[in-house]
Write a protein that holds these residues in place. Structure first.
Motif, mmCIF file in Angstrom:
data_model
loop_
_atom_site.group_PDB
_atom_site.id
_atom_site.type_symbol
_atom_site.label_atom_id
_atom_site.label_comp_id
_atom_site.label_asym_id
_atom_site.label_seq_id
_atom_site.Cartn_x
_atom_site.Cartn_y
_atom_site.Cartn_z
ATOM 1 N N ASP A 299 0.935 -1.330 0.004
ATOM 2 C CA ASP A 299 -0.018 0.160 -0.079
ATOM 3 C C ASP A 299 0.779 1.299 -0.045
ATOM 4 O OD1 ASP A 299 -2.359 -1.291 -0.059
ATOM 5 O OD2 ASP A 299 -2.379 -1.676 1.934
ATOM 6 N N ASP A 300 0.487 2.372 0.694
ATOM 7 C CA ASP A 300 1.224 3.529 0.790
ATOM 8 C C ASP A 300 2.559 3.518 1.312
ATOM 9 O OD1 ASP A 300 1.695 6.137 0.316
ATOM 10 O OD2 ASP A 300 0.071 6.989 1.243
ATOM 11 N N GLN B 231 -6.294 8.696 2.291
ATOM 12 C CA GLN B 231 -4.946 8.751 2.681
ATOM 13 C C GLN B 231 -4.068 8.515 1.715
ATOM 14 O OE1 GLN B 231 -4.397 6.852 6.419
ATOM 15 N NE2 GLN B 231 -4.946 8.684 7.582
ATOM 16 N N GLY B 232 -4.660 7.463 0.710
ATOM 17 C CA GLY B 232 -3.807 7.040 -0.426
ATOM 18 C C GLY B 232 -3.696 8.130 -1.319
ATOM 19 N N ASN B 233 -4.688 8.900 -1.440
ATOM 20 C CA ASN B 233 -4.558 10.211 -2.145
ATOM 21 C C ASN B 233 -4.569 11.586 -1.385
ATOM 22 O OD1 ASN B 233 -4.584 11.501 -4.757
ATOM 23 N ND2 ASN B 233 -6.825 11.967 -4.624
ATOM 24 N N LYS C 295 -8.734 4.875 4.312
ATOM 25 C CA LYS C 295 -7.474 4.108 3.526
ATOM 26 C C LYS C 295 -7.608 5.102 2.032
ATOM 27 C CE LYS C 295 -5.651 0.015 2.186
ATOM 28 N NZ LYS C 295 -5.777 -1.492 2.084
ATOM 29 N N LYS C 296 -8.641 4.956 1.475
ATOM 30 C CA LYS C 296 -8.767 5.553 0.154
ATOM 31 C C LYS C 296 -8.243 7.101 0.113
ATOM 32 C CE LYS C 296 -12.399 2.639 -1.730
ATOM 33 N NZ LYS C 296 -13.817 2.438 -2.302
#
Length: 277
Positions: free
Chosen positions: A103-104, A241-243, A238-239
């Protein structure tokens, strides 16, 4: 697995981890690097002092407060090359290799809602060759930052989860229920009986049993709803913080606050159970 704490300080916790058969043992270190860059050499000296023999598996996880390369930092003041070199040398001297991530890759953010937003990979897991031989399929997942500016790390070693025996559930009044508006109404409904039964001792016992049954059913339902809500909010976070960027920082903080309320209820539950046990 069995875990035995060996020693600790403000910058570390050392523990022996032994498998259930007692045939394998390795060393786990929880590490915290000095936040003050001028004192960080002390952290690397501490790390060097804990190095076990090459025959002992060693894994170190934590917040090292330093990046290895420039691409582990997004925006903000550029990291000093000499600080990164010292970090790389500390890992090399310890025979430690980065276990990577899923992930990130960024594990810390200053959460600024403007163009001063900075993200860095300050947290990581590293291990020596012996440990990597023991756990060839190990991997590290970067989880969401629910209530902190740091994102937690989950280390998976491809071990089969132990079977947990679940006995009959005992009834205990949960302290967290008193914080919920519905709790009083559940008890009131359980105590609504015909006046002819109010005076009897058996009637009182029946009322208590009714209350217990009603609270357990209600608790099971709200726990299911809470877990579903926490899962949905965690996936949303999660979505986001991913962007992560200044454009969605306020939304991230809002979801983190909502998750924080859920986790506070969970903390209260386990705090109460720890006192009872």
């Amino acid at each position: 697995m069995n875990v035995e704490i060996m020693n600790c300080s403000n910058g570390h916790i050392n523990a022996w981890v032994t498998n259930e058969e007692g045939s394998e043992r390795w060393m786990l270190t929880g590490f915290y690097g000095q936040p003050n860059s001028s004192l960080r050499v002390e952290s690397w000296q501490l790390l060097a002092s804990m190095k076990p023999s090459e025959r002992v598996g060693w894994c170190v996880m934590g917040d090292f407060n330093e990046v290895l390369t420039h691409d582990e930092k997004s925006r903000g003041k550029q990291s000093q090359e000499k600080q990164m070199v010292r970090f790389r040398e500390a890992l090399e001297d310890g025979g430690l290799f980065d276990l990577g991530w899923r992930d990130d890759n960024y594990t810390w953010s200053n959460n600024h809602g403007d163009d001063t937003l900075t993200k860095e990979r300050l947290d990581r897991a590293v291990a020596n060759l012996r440990w990597k031989e023991m756990f060839k399929e190990a991997w590290v997942e970067v989880l969401v930052a629910r209530c902190s500016d740091h994102r937690s790390l989950l280390l998976s070693m491809n071990q089969e989860p132990a079977k947990v025996w679940r006995g009959k559930r005992l009834f205990r009044y949960e302290a967290k229920w008193s914080l919920m508006d519905d709790c009083e109404e559940v008890i009131k409904r359980a105590w609504q009986v015909r006046a002819t039964k109010r005076a009897s001792g058996r009637g009182l016992q029946s009322l208590l049993e009714n209350s217990k049954g009603a609270l357990m059913q209600w608790s099971k339902r709200i726990e299911h709803d809470r877990r579903r809500d926490l899962k949905e909010k965690t996936e949303l976070l999660k979505k986001l913080q991913g962007n992560e960027g200044w454009h969605n920082s306020e939304e991230i903080k809002k979801v983190q606050n909502e998750i924080g309320v859920c986790l506070e209820m969970e903390d209260l539950k386990w705090s109460q159970r720890a006192k009872v046990d």
